[in-house]
Design an enzyme around this catalytic site. Structure first.
Site, PDB file in Angstrom:
ATOM      1  N   ASP A 211       0.829  -1.198   0.000  1.00 37.76           N
ATOM      2  CA  ASP A 211       0.000   0.000   0.000  1.00 37.76           C
ATOM      3  C   ASP A 211       0.876   1.266   0.000  1.00 37.76           C
ATOM      4  O   ASP A 211       1.851   1.346   0.757  1.00 37.76           O
ATOM      5  CB  ASP A 211      -0.874  -0.029   1.268  1.00 37.76           C
ATOM      6  CG  ASP A 211      -1.964   1.014   1.272  1.00 37.76           C
ATOM      7  OD1 ASP A 211      -2.794   0.996   0.349  1.00 37.76           O
ATOM      8  OD2 ASP A 211      -1.991   1.845   2.214  1.00 37.76           O
ATOM      9  N   GLU A 270       1.704  -0.619  -4.966  1.00 37.63           N
ATOM     10  CA  GLU A 270       0.687   0.377  -5.278  1.00 37.63           C
ATOM     11  C   GLU A 270       1.413   1.719  -5.251  1.00 37.63           C
ATOM     12  O   GLU A 270       1.652   2.300  -4.199  1.00 37.63           O
ATOM     13  CB  GLU A 270      -0.444   0.384  -4.242  1.00 37.63           C
ATOM     14  CG  GLU A 270      -1.580   1.302  -4.676  1.00 37.63           C
ATOM     15  CD  GLU A 270      -2.086   2.260  -3.616  1.00 37.63           C
ATOM     16  OE1 GLU A 270      -3.163   2.825  -3.809  1.00 37.63           O
ATOM     17  OE2 GLU A 270      -1.411   2.477  -2.594  1.00 37.63           O
TER      18      GLU A 270
END
Ligand code: NOJ
Length: 545
Positions: A211, A270
């Protein structure tokens, strides 16, 4: 290789050409009837995933969390939130997935913890300058009595990126105040996350989706920014909080940890970073294995833009020997079946509300299926988001009081937010909650159209979106498209036309039918009515053998 001919990585690891299915656990399937999806729900639907023909699943966070940002605020990285089940439920699901040949990737959230994490509680209870505060980004404020935030950074979810603690210091949160940013210059954090990786690798996971991979290191001086900081902007994200060169040291360290586990484990970043060359740095041979190619996702329904994006991604990844990824939807963006039904199918709304332009459902679905067929034909790895295989649209009329995305509240409703793509999946059309769970409860209301799109209405039905996905994924595998070489025939403002592994792929972005070459067998079409009298209809795609 000529500029007309492009391939993805030549490696033989499973992820190079994998189709990876994103499960957003709270919305996939509810095993215990509380209205929130869970790990038992995933376990119970592994048959469905196996039949879809995917290679791997990626699970969004299911860790202990107060759910300030739907689990992307982690309070304990080594345990499952009771909302989603237990570690035993996880192990059982993992074993069952593995026994079906499915790989499992879990989410890692290293940029920030939850404000309920024991480290952050300890930081608040400790004085400025303490060891406990050094794990986070605490700073004194500006102004005579420190009443002004240390700099002008804004949170991705709206409002200031700083919140003042009771003793007057400020802490940084690029996202919600419930998500304090960690200080990645602190060696203790580096060690802790290597340990967290090992915890899940020891349990047997095959990889991690990382993330906010571009955000961990901030510019040392925390200078004011003048640019926009929006997460979902499709822009460069080159502010002092994004894509700092030193972030790569972290990923070299993680690469070494994964290597300890035999080399078949992977990391996918990401990272909302551009241009493509900057993004490719995250997938150099000693860093991560993949990075989401958000450029492809943000281009929209636009032939020249997609051609540019495809070439750029394949070229820059090839330069570092990495596999390319393709993705059209995820839990942060408006579903592509709805984006492509907007008057401007290249627009990029941050959620859609009842007052906004409502997408055309049938047109959006035609284009979405054509775009998915294009995606599955590209060399590299394809990510699909739960429900896109059913052709689910965004829920565009969610009542405001049901919205839970912090972006909605923090922007005072200016952004409808991401709830519309996170609506619980319909499994059975005639059951309460469309069969999401045993009680009919759903944590977000489902739109009526989910009834006709439920799994049981599509399973075995020729030409349904579900059967279309199943056959596209199967034919992709049979022809080895994920590991093939792309050779362009033509790309105009109304058409993309290329060959990969003996399969000719044509997509019609225009308003006129496109005559197809003679003598080739139709392998897959994006819709039953895609080819009429030997011509490909507008907003459709075809694979020819
Ligand atoms: C990206 C995640 O995909 C998104 O859902 C989340 O809100 C932010 N990172 C913050 O963790």
């Amino acid at each position: 290789m000529s500029p007309e001919t492009r391939t993805s990585s030549t490696g033989s690891s499973w992820w190079n050409d994998a189709v990876i299915y994103q499960i957003y656990p709270r919305s996939f399937a509810d095993g215990n009837g509380d209205g929130v999806g869970d790990l038992v729900g995933v376990y119970e639907h592994l048959d469905y995933l196996e039949k879809l023909g995917i290679d791997a699943i990626w699970l969004s966070p299911f860790y202990v969390s107060p759910q300030a940002d739907a689990g992307y605020d982690v309070a304990d990285y080594r345990d499952v939130d009771p909302l989603f089940g237990t570690l035993e439920d996880f192990d059982r699901m993992l074993d069952s997935a593995h026994s079906r040949g499915l790989k499992v990737i879990v989410d890692l959230v290293p940029n920030h913890t939850s404000s309920e994490h024991e480290w952050f509680r300890a930081a608040l209870a400790s004085p400025p300058g303490s060891h406990e505060r050094a794990r986070y980004m605490f700073r004194d404020g500006k102004g005579a009595s420190g009443e002004l935030a240390p700099n002008n950074w804004e949170s991705v979810f709206g409002g200031p990126a700083w919140t003042r603690a009771a003793d007057g210091q400020w802490y940084l949160h690029l996202f919600d105040p419930g998500q304090p940013d960690l200080n990645w210059r602190n060696a203790e954090i580096v060690d802790e996350f290597k340990d967290i990786l090992r915890f899940w690798l020891d349990r047997g996971v095959d990889g991690f989706r990382v993330d906010v991979a571009h955000g961990l290191i901030k510019h040392d001086e925390l200078p004011d920014t003048t640019g926009t900081m929006a997460l979902i902007e499709g822009g460069g994200n080159r502010g002092p909080m994004w894509d700092q060169d030193d972030v790569h040291d972290i990923y070299r360290g993680w690469n070494s940890v994964l290597t300890e586990y035999g080399g078949d484990r992977m990391l996918v970043a990401e990272a909302w970073v551009s241009p493509a060359e900057r993004l490719s740095r995250y997938v150099r041979p000693d860093e991560m294995q993949q990075a989401f190619n958000f450029d492809f996702m943000t281009v929209g329904w636009d032939a020249p833009g997609l051609r540019r994006s495809i070439d750029g991604a394949l070229e820059t990844n090839a330069a570092v020997g990495a596999t390319t990824t393709w993705v059209l939807s995820n839990h942060d963006v408006v579903r592509h079946a709805s984006r492509f039904g907007l008057e401007d199918p290249t627009s990029w709304p941050k959620g859609i509300g009842a007052e906004d332009e409502q997408p055309l459902v049938a047109l959006g679905l035609n284009r979405a299926r054509a775009a998915s067929l294009l995606m599955f034909a590209l060399p590299g790895s394809a990510y699909i988001f739960e429900g896109e295989e059913l052709g689910l649209p965004e829920h565009t009329t969610l009542p405001d009081e049901t919205r839970q995305d912090p972006a909605f509240a923090r922007t005072g409703g200016d952004e409808a937010g991401r709830d519309g793509c996170r609506v619980p999946i319909p499994w059975q059309s005639d059951k309460p909650g469309f069969g999401f769970g045993p009680t009919g409860k759903t944590w977000l209301p489902q739109p009526e159209i989910f009834g006709e799109l439920a799994v049981d209405r599509q399973d075995g039905v020729l030409d349904s979106t579900l059967e279309f996905y199943r056959s596209a994924i199967a034919v992709r595998g049979e022809h080895g498209l994920g590991s093939g070489i792309l050779k362009w025939h033509a790309a105009t403002h109304v058409m993309l036309d290329f060959e990969n592994s003996g399969v000719r792929v044509i997509v019609n972005f225009g308003v006129q039918p496109i005559p197809l070459p003679d003598g080739r067998e139709v392998l897959v079409t994006s819709d039953a009515d895609a080819v009429v009298d030997g011509a490909l209809q507008p907003n459709r795609a075809v694979w020819l053998g």
